[in-house]
Design a protein around this motif. Sequence first.
Motif, PDB file in Angstrom:
ATOM      1  N   SER A  55       0.663  -1.157  -0.057  1.00  0.00           N
ATOM      2  CA  SER A  55       0.202  -0.160  -0.132  1.00  0.00           C
ATOM      3  C   SER A  55       0.694   1.691  -0.189  1.00  0.00           C
ATOM      4  O   SER A  55       0.370   1.993  -1.015  1.00  0.00           O
ATOM      5  N   GLY A  56       2.019   1.188   0.358  1.00  0.00           N
ATOM      6  CA  GLY A  56       2.784   2.300   0.905  1.00  0.00           C
ATOM      7  C   GLY A  56       3.947   2.448  -0.238  1.00  0.00           C
ATOM      8  O   GLY A  56       3.779   3.137  -1.023  1.00  0.00           O
ATOM      9  N   LEU A  57       3.778   1.095  -0.889  1.00  0.00           N
ATOM     10  CA  LEU A  57       4.825   1.360  -2.205  1.00  0.00           C
ATOM     11  C   LEU A  57       3.590   1.612  -3.359  1.00  0.00           C
ATOM     12  O   LEU A  57       4.314   3.133  -3.923  1.00  0.00           O
ATOM     13  N   ILE A 116       1.242   3.611  -3.014  1.00  0.00           N
ATOM     14  CA  ILE A 116       0.967   5.500  -3.036  1.00  0.00           C
ATOM     15  C   ILE A 116       2.317   6.157  -3.383  1.00  0.00           C
ATOM     16  O   ILE A 116       2.160   7.171  -4.180  1.00  0.00           O
ATOM     17  N   ALA A 117       3.505   5.980  -2.951  1.00  0.00           N
ATOM     18  CA  ALA A 117       5.128   6.507  -3.288  1.00  0.00           C
ATOM     19  C   ALA A 117       4.863   6.450  -5.081  1.00  0.00           C
ATOM     20  O   ALA A 117       5.221   7.261  -5.299  1.00  0.00           O
ATOM     21  N   ASN A 118       4.558   5.663  -5.578  1.00  0.00           N
ATOM     22  CA  ASN A 118       4.842   5.619  -6.874  1.00  0.00           C
ATOM     23  C   ASN A 118       3.529   4.620  -7.646  1.00  0.00           C
ATOM     24  O   ASN A 118       3.385   2.998  -7.392  1.00  0.00           O
ATOM     25  N   ARG A 127      -9.571  -0.622   0.220  1.00  0.00           N
ATOM     26  CA  ARG A 127      -9.494   0.608  -0.312  1.00  0.00           C
ATOM     27  C   ARG A 127      -9.370   0.942  -2.039  1.00  0.00           C
ATOM     28  O   ARG A 127      -8.501   1.584  -2.729  1.00  0.00           O
ATOM     29  N   PHE A 185      -6.244  -0.588  -3.827  1.00  0.00           N
ATOM     30  CA  PHE A 185      -5.443  -0.340  -4.972  1.00  0.00           C
ATOM     31  C   PHE A 185      -4.751  -0.944  -5.851  1.00  0.00           C
ATOM     32  O   PHE A 185      -5.245  -2.606  -5.898  1.00  0.00           O
ATOM     33  N   TYR A 198      -7.456   3.767  -4.482  1.00  0.00           N
ATOM     34  CA  TYR A 198      -6.889   4.595  -3.621  1.00  0.00           C
ATOM     35  C   TYR A 198      -5.715   5.818  -3.631  1.00  0.00           C
ATOM     36  O   TYR A 198      -5.470   6.462  -3.364  1.00  0.00           O
ATOM     37  N   LEU A 204      -6.268   9.205  -3.204  1.00  0.00           N
ATOM     38  CA  LEU A 204      -5.015  10.263  -2.660  1.00  0.00           C
ATOM     39  C   LEU A 204      -4.484  11.329  -3.623  1.00  0.00           C
ATOM     40  O   LEU A 204      -3.898  12.859  -3.153  1.00  0.00           O
ATOM     41  N   HIS A 205      -3.459  10.951  -4.685  1.00  0.00           N
ATOM     42  CA  HIS A 205      -2.594  12.074  -5.653  1.00  0.00           C
ATOM     43  C   HIS A 205      -3.859  12.681  -6.175  1.00  0.00           C
ATOM     44  O   HIS A 205      -3.052  13.823  -6.522  1.00  0.00           O
ATOM     45  N   GLN A 211      -6.214  13.885  -4.751  1.00  0.00           N
ATOM     46  CA  GLN A 211      -6.589  15.551  -3.439  1.00  0.00           C
ATOM     47  C   GLN A 211      -4.779  16.314  -3.458  1.00  0.00           C
ATOM     48  O   GLN A 211      -5.166  17.358  -3.504  1.00  0.00           O
ATOM     49  N   ILE A 212      -3.984  15.847  -3.919  1.00  0.00           N
ATOM     50  CA  ILE A 212      -2.845  16.721  -3.447  1.00  0.00           C
ATOM     51  C   ILE A 212      -2.890  17.278  -4.772  1.00  0.00           C
ATOM     52  O   ILE A 212      -2.188  18.956  -5.221  1.00  0.00           O
ATOM     53  N   SER A 240      -5.317  20.544  -3.764  1.00  0.00           N
ATOM     54  CA  SER A 240      -4.268  21.125  -3.525  1.00  0.00           C
ATOM     55  C   SER A 240      -3.842  21.901  -3.636  1.00  0.00           C
ATOM     56  O   SER A 240      -3.776  23.554  -3.251  1.00  0.00           O
ATOM     57  N   ILE A 241      -2.566  21.501  -4.560  1.00  0.00           N
ATOM     58  CA  ILE A 241      -1.245  21.856  -5.236  1.00  0.00           C
ATOM     59  C   ILE A 241      -2.560  22.917  -6.592  1.00  0.00           C
ATOM     60  O   ILE A 241      -2.216  24.643  -6.334  1.00  0.00           O
TER      61      ILE A 241
END
Lengths: 343, 622
Positions: free
Chosen positions: A81-83, A85-87, A115, A117, A310, A314-315, A317-318, A321-322
């Motif tokens: 999941s972290g991986l 999200i990171a890429n 979620r 992924f 997911y 998430l990206h 939203q980023i 936000s930007i």
Amino acid sequence: MSAEANTLTAKDFTSDQDVRWCPGCGDYSILKQVQTVLPEIGIERENVVFISGIGCSSRFPYYLDTYGMHGIHGRAPAISSGLKIANPDLSVWVITGDGDGLSIGGNHLIHMLRRNFDMNVLLFNNEIYGLTKGQYSPTSPEGKVTKSTPMGSVDHPFNPLALAAGADGTFIARSMDRDPKHMREILKEANLHKGTSLIEIYQNCNVFNDGAFGVFTDKKTKAETTIFLEHGKPCVFGENDSKGLMLDGANPVIVDLESGEYSVNDLWVHDKHDRFKSGVLMRCFDTPMPDREVLPRPFGIFYQEDRPCYEDLLHEQIAVSINRKGEGDLDALLRGKNTWEIA
Amino acid sequence: MEKTKSPETVRMNEERRDVTILFAGDSGDGIQLTGSQFTNTSALFGNDISTFPNYPAEIRAPQGTIAGVSGFQLNFGSVEIFTPGDMCDVLVVMNAAALKANLNRLKIGGTVIANTAGFDKKNLTLAGYIDGNNPLENNSLGKYRLIEIDITKLTREALKETPLGIKEKDRSKNMFVLGFLYWMYNRKLGPTEDFIRDKFAKAPELIASNLAVLKAGYNYGDTSETFTTRYEVKPAPLPKGVYRNIMGNQAVAIGLIAASRKAGLPLFYGSYPITPASDILHELARHKNFDVRSFQAEDEIAAITSAIGSSFAGNIGITASSGPGIALKGEALGLACILELPLVIVNVQRGGPSTGLPTKTEQADLMQALYGRNGEAPIPVLAPASPRDCFEMAYEAVRIAVEHMTPVFLLSDGYIANGAEPWRFPVSADLTPIKPPLRKSAGGEAYMPYARDGKGVREWVVPGLKGMEHRIGGLEKEDITGNISYDPENHQKMTLLRAEKVRRIADFIPEQALDRGSPDAELCILSWGSTYGAVKTAVKEMIEEGYSVAHIHVKYLNPFPKNLGDLLRGFRRVMVPELNHGQLVKIIRSEFLIDARPLTKIKGLPFTASEVKEAAVNTLEA
């Protein structure tokens, strides 16, 4: 997909490490099918990551010449999941087993599924703890005699696919080590699916649980005990496709196509997008009995739906936000809203 | 008991060096907000300030009971302030329970401001005043100055023209208190008025009501002529520069973002909600425009393992928790250690063991951070000294994690996490550069995942780089190649290499400095973490009084600064005050063979300066 990726072969995905599973283990077949499918899929090796937990199956990443991580027990879905999200561009494959994924790591598995992924989960189910030498697992049937259950297990087993459906999995499938062609097809479909693709693979542990799935894989019994699902096709099985499934209300029933009473046109047509009917198929989980007719065990893609992933949300939203606030200004962040000066 | 004076009395402005106020009331009384508003206003005015919120673990503990009392202590002054103050000058109590719970913290001669509506029969009984015996009426507060105000009634009065219900009206009585204290300490209402307008932007009727009550409180002081003295606390002579107010958890979040920016890598934050660490998650989640990927995981284990996964893919993986959550992360800490990937683990310590005291502070997780894993798994440990120092140490934690390819612990605690103080913030250009050992392009030499540079650090290659495909894992790996190895000699070699890598970090951190005092003083007080302010205050006073004492504050706990042993050997005695049963003191004794002595406190509360001073004086005079 690059032109070069298309020219790769299974050999290119094979690492220089000796494979150390017991001779005759079902894992060999799964490894072979994955190594065969990866070049056909056409993703560059450098963009493929295999993540595993702990158990026999979890040695898998070491044998593939891609990126990989052999994690800790049960945590492969969380690491992935972290991986992801990171890429989000990486092709991520989670390798887990019935103990790793359904017992110690059960929590991560269900949360990964909800979620959604975009990754592929290969759940090697051998209904036993192999690496620790033969204790019953959360998929072992009731009454199973093992080293830790000398009087038979009193644990009710998980139905992995029904569990995945309960967690709102968006791609739920089953295959087996002894049917390489079917497994390759399912692997390819799983890769094409955008979202978490869960494939339960029946895998024979010839040392501690030999023949657990023999009744489904043995050529003599396979036709009667299994049914291979195909989207949009009638649910046919049996020797010479002599039988089929129909729905009687919410109950599946077996009908004989040779008696003349029913034809293929009367049968249940598999619709992998139908949540309810897929659920009925997942519940076809009876243990085959020699003296009693039971529903065949289904294989194939039970259920599939499109739902946002997911990592994309998430990206997004980023990006929003930007878009709204502008790219983060570190000095503005350090300064905050209220400042005062001491001269 | 001092009460109303004649109306003719002349108003006086009295100057004070520093004042400690404790706001106390029910956990639903808005005490934390009142305290933080007074803090911001005073900080903007130019006072030095330190705060200590103290609240119950329950969101709404039974109203009116001692268990439900929430407190916010703040110490502000025209001089340098290092702690939220030992004893209070002013105790504001919204009900009887708040008085009962906190009266022992008030100086003799101090002022009690009591909301009389909170002293009715029901409140008195709930607070355990036997037979409704009212302390406001029975002369038991004779040693203090008592100001009685029916805050509830005056608040309702101020809002009588509004359509709000009684419950809603009563909710703004904290603004009355705040207004009154602003009058008492000659503060402007402006900053809080701005805050109210911003906070209730979507509910204009609440803006109007809160502003009205704030003013009513101020005017009450101004016009009631009950009060003859106002106090003046002039701005503090802080170093020149631009300041802001900052809380510890907020400073951690900003430090992490700043470090990710300076390292040029996205920040991944995997976290599971837990008191008192959750505010870091809240703060980071607000800053997505810094490419912050905050992930609220399903549990503590997923929080850390997702962070490890993100680090494998080239993000700065960060996770945070408090003691019980850190315990759950133990196995994954070992994984990060053997993988040799960057990872920052923030532990906002609280009282333990187990669930312990969720909202109270403690420093009892040092041993857990240093040793709480299976196998030989050295992890660097840093600890901030104060709320603003959380920025610097969070930044340092990322720098060390990334540049040395290792997990790093940051040990904050509940006291500094929620405390606030003025911060002369840096400009980004002045921050230390962070250089990840990241291979950015394919080609060149074949990649050996566990080959090391001169610092003992391996190169970081992330998925996506062609021709560098490799596998890492939790099994022992062969030196250089990283292939699985069960060879006995190799295991010993790898264990020593990992230890040596962490040891060498000592070459890349500042040498230990004396905070105050002479290097050959009779007694050295060695502190770490949030005890900094109390020890600093104690040592300052003692030196002024002629004692031979010095103060060393350690922020790098593993590895220690290289000169720490030599420094400590220069003192005859070393005392180590800690909010635990003696942890750093054991390390100091075993590491340096010094007869360091503990000073421990395990009450869920920080040291007061006077506790430290008393123990130090006793040591010197023994």
